[in-house]
Design an enzyme around this catalytic site. Sequence first.
Site, PDB file in Angstrom:
ATOM      1  N   ASP A 123       5.948  -3.125   5.431  1.00 39.23           N
ATOM      2  CA  ASP A 123       5.513  -4.159   4.489  1.00 39.23           C
ATOM      3  C   ASP A 123       5.914  -5.513   5.072  1.00 39.23           C
ATOM      4  O   ASP A 123       7.053  -5.683   5.511  1.00 39.23           O
ATOM      5  CB  ASP A 123       6.184  -3.921   3.135  1.00 39.23           C
ATOM      6  CG  ASP A 123       5.582  -4.753   2.020  1.00 39.23           C
ATOM      7  OD1 ASP A 123       5.499  -5.986   2.189  1.00 39.23           O
ATOM      8  OD2 ASP A 123       5.228  -4.179   0.977  1.00 39.23           O
ATOM      9  N   HIS A 137      -1.980   3.118  -2.102  1.00 45.17           N
ATOM     10  CA  HIS A 137      -0.878   3.025  -1.140  1.00 45.17           C
ATOM     11  C   HIS A 137       0.406   3.490  -1.798  1.00 45.17           C
ATOM     12  O   HIS A 137       0.600   3.349  -2.997  1.00 45.17           O
ATOM     13  CB  HIS A 137      -0.730   1.622  -0.562  1.00 45.17           C
ATOM     14  CG  HIS A 137      -0.557   0.523  -1.556  1.00 45.17           C
ATOM     15  ND1 HIS A 137      -1.586   0.065  -2.350  1.00 45.17           N
ATOM     16  CD2 HIS A 137       0.519  -0.213  -1.878  1.00 45.17           C
ATOM     17  CE1 HIS A 137      -1.144  -0.917  -3.121  1.00 45.17           C
ATOM     18  NE2 HIS A 137       0.133  -1.101  -2.866  1.00 45.17           N
TER      19      HIS A 137
END
Length: 121
Positions: free
Chosen positions: A29, A96
């Site tokens: 991320d 996700h």
Amino acid sequence: MDCIFCKINDGSIPSFTIYENEVLRVFLDINPDTNGHLLIIPKKHYKDLMEIDNDTLVSIMNTAREMKKLLEEKLNIDGLTLIQNNGDVQEVKHFHLHLKPYYNNNQEIKEVKEVYELLTK
């Protein structure tokens, strides 16, 4: 389609990819909550939990297990939280799974590139 995760999958947006196969991609991320905050996304676009097929879900969960091992070995995590959002709380409308490592000691967040190097060496 203007989906950021589809653009990561087709290579038009770069990512710090840790692992990929024909079904999915795992990457860091870019705005992590903790060191080693990973996302697992299917390569095919599925909006949410209700659209994704069972085989892809199983592949994602099996990969989450492998990524947990990697995070334990490389970053010495003390725990792991899995998060999958749907509906209004889903910022990117492409299925996700977040893998958010937990550490007993509060760690300073490192640069994503530094964590990538730790995970891939």
